[in-house]
Design a protein around this motif. Structure first.
Motif, PDB file in Angstrom:
ATOM      1  N   LYS A   1     -61.809 -19.465  14.798  1.00  0.00           N
ATOM      2  CA  LYS A   1     -61.068 -20.641  14.365  1.00  0.00           C
ATOM      3  C   LYS A   1     -60.933 -21.599  15.542  1.00  0.00           C
ATOM      4  O   LYS A   1     -60.695 -21.183  16.673  1.00  0.00           O
ATOM      5  N   ASP A   2     -61.090 -22.874  15.264  1.00  0.00           N
ATOM      6  CA  ASP A   2     -60.880 -23.936  16.255  1.00  0.00           C
ATOM      7  C   ASP A   2     -60.037 -24.989  15.560  1.00  0.00           C
ATOM      8  O   ASP A   2     -60.568 -25.799  14.797  1.00  0.00           O
TER       9      ASP A   2
ATOM     10  N   HIS B   1     -58.142 -26.272  12.692  1.00  0.00           N
ATOM     11  CA  HIS B   1     -58.211 -25.963  11.263  1.00  0.00           C
ATOM     12  C   HIS B   1     -59.611 -25.589  10.808  1.00  0.00           C
ATOM     13  O   HIS B   1     -59.797 -25.184   9.663  1.00  0.00           O
ATOM     14  N   ARG B   2     -60.587 -25.739  11.690  1.00  0.00           N
ATOM     15  CA  ARG B   2     -61.969 -25.468  11.310  1.00  0.00           C
ATOM     16  C   ARG B   2     -62.338 -24.017  11.565  1.00  0.00           C
ATOM     17  O   ARG B   2     -61.841 -23.381  12.485  1.00  0.00           O
ATOM     18  N   THR B   3     -63.256 -23.527  10.749  1.00  0.00           N
ATOM     19  CA  THR B   3     -63.739 -22.156  10.849  1.00  0.00           C
ATOM     20  C   THR B   3     -65.217 -22.185  11.212  1.00  0.00           C
ATOM     21  O   THR B   3     -65.988 -22.925  10.603  1.00  0.00           O
TER      22      THR B   3
END
Length: 63
Positions: A40-41, A43-45
């Motif tokens: 995870k970064d 809210h992105r996966t």
């Protein structure tokens, strides 16, 4: 200078779907079952290149 672009170290979910040939829900199912590990970064996966290679190699070996 004609250096090629570096290959990505990680892939988004849509890119991972294209690479594996899985649909979005099937990919998330593999993630939920622990078959694919994500990063995870915010809210992105993402799925790392090494993890995709490991998963695809394991799939090939199972056939």
């Amino acid at each position: 200078m004609n250096d090629p672009l570096p290959t990505p170290a990680r892939f988004s979910i849509p890119d991972s779907c294209r690479i594996t040939g899985l649909g979005r829900s099937a990919l998330y199912d593999r993630i939920a079952r622990g078959l694919l590990r994500v990063v995870k970064d915010g809210h992105r996966t993402f799925i790392s290149r090494a993890e995709l290679e490991r998963y695809l190699t394991a799939c090939d070996a199972a056939q």
